[in-house]
Design an enzyme around this catalytic site. Structure first.
Site, PDB file in Angstrom:
ATOM      1  N   SER A  56       3.261 -60.109 -20.938  1.00 18.54           N
ATOM      2  CA  SER A  56       2.260 -59.373 -21.708  1.00 18.54           C
ATOM      3  C   SER A  56       3.000 -58.446 -22.659  1.00 18.54           C
ATOM      4  O   SER A  56       4.188 -58.156 -22.477  1.00 18.54           O
ATOM      5  CB  SER A  56       1.378 -58.550 -20.768  1.00 18.54           C
ATOM      6  OG  SER A  56       0.604 -57.601 -21.474  1.00 18.54           O
TER       7      SER A  56
ATOM      8  N   TYR B 159      -0.298 -53.232 -13.747  1.00 12.34           N
ATOM      9  CA  TYR B 159      -0.242 -54.421 -14.605  1.00 12.34           C
ATOM     10  C   TYR B 159       1.060 -54.424 -15.407  1.00 12.34           C
ATOM     11  O   TYR B 159       1.759 -55.436 -15.493  1.00 12.34           O
ATOM     12  CB  TYR B 159      -1.455 -54.437 -15.545  1.00 12.34           C
ATOM     13  CG  TYR B 159      -1.569 -55.675 -16.392  1.00 12.34           C
ATOM     14  CD1 TYR B 159      -2.132 -56.840 -15.878  1.00 12.34           C
ATOM     15  CD2 TYR B 159      -1.121 -55.695 -17.710  1.00 12.34           C
ATOM     16  CE1 TYR B 159      -2.249 -57.983 -16.660  1.00 12.34           C
ATOM     17  CE2 TYR B 159      -1.234 -56.827 -18.497  1.00 12.34           C
ATOM     18  CZ  TYR B 159      -1.795 -57.972 -17.964  1.00 12.34           C
ATOM     19  OH  TYR B 159      -1.899 -59.103 -18.738  1.00 12.34           O
TER      20      TYR B 159
END
Length: 252
Positions: free
Chosen positions: A142, A155
């Site tokens: 990401s 995350y």
């Protein structure tokens, strides 16, 4: 060079969002795509979409956070396909809370889904990829692998771990002709990020303002990078982490 005919690709979490966008790219390039996910209804719809693109696709139900389930998944894959050439580790979730409000259970849930599952699947895939004479592993990181976010500490940690895991496996398995790379998606419009726009005030406007392309990405924007990293075109590329973010990560 980009032809994937005769190749078998397994995509975890490939029944929607980024995973399905990548799976569709692989299918269009000629690969037989296998979806590994828990939602049977979504998987059936994804398989229909892949078959419409000419892929002899099918789905296998699996919880990729569970070691025994992953072992069973790759045994079923070997039985049905006889080989594996491409693994895309895409399964992922998020819990959006600041660090002081995050429970240990939530930490483990996100880390197990986003990072531990990639380790388990890579480890299980390795013998099959080696037996095929080499192969490709694509791990989904990401932009949070690069940046921190106050609302996504676990995350970010899991996706940062994806990049380091990718580098270590790339070094370990290069001798076996297995290339391991990571893709770092930017803000892509999916069900996961639809929730983010609800939970994080002003997020949509900030994303548009910073993204050089002036828009949110779509799952189909990940199809091309998937084909490149899965094909012979990337045979001398390993251990990289490639942003696909419309310029978000380079903005000043």
């Amino acid at each position: 060079m980009f032809n994937l005919e005769g190749k078998v690709a397994l995509v975890t979490g490939g029944n929607g969002g980024i995973g399905l966008g990548m799976a569709e790219g692989l299918a269009q390039a000629g690969a037989r795509v296998v979806i590994a996910a828990r939602n049977a209804q979504k998987s059936a719809a994804a398989v229909d979409a892949l078959k419409a693109l000419g892929s002899d696709a099918f789905a296998l139900a699996a919880d990729v956070t569970d070691e025994a389930a992953v072992t069973a998944l790759f045994a079923q894959l070997a039985e049905r396909c006889g080989r594996l050439d491409i693994l895309v580790n895409n399964a992922g979730i998020n819990v959006r809370k600041p660090p002081d409000q995050l429970s240990l259970a939530e930490w483990h849930q996100v880390m197990d889904t986003n990072l531990t599952s990639a380790f388990l699947c890579c480890r299980a895939a390795y013998p099959q990829l080696k037996a095929a004479g080499g192969g490709k592993i694509i791990n989904i990181g990401s932009m949070m692998s690069i940046f921190g976010a106050s609302f996504a500490p676990v995350y970010s940690a899991s996706k940062g771990g994806i990049v380091q895991l990718t580098k270590s496996m790339a070094v370990a398995w290069a001798v076996d002709n297995i290339q391991v790379n990571a893709v770092l998606p930017g803000w892509i419009q999916t069900a996961l990020t639809d929730n983010a726009r609800t939970q994080v005030p002003g997020l949509h406007e900030r994303v548009i303002a910073r993204t050089a392309a002036g828009r949110w990405g779509q799952p189909k924007d990940l199809a091309g990078i998937a084909v490149f990293l899965a094909s012979a075109a990337s045979d001398f590329l390993t251990g990289t982490a490639i942003p696909v973010d419309g310029g978000y990560s380079i903005a000043g």
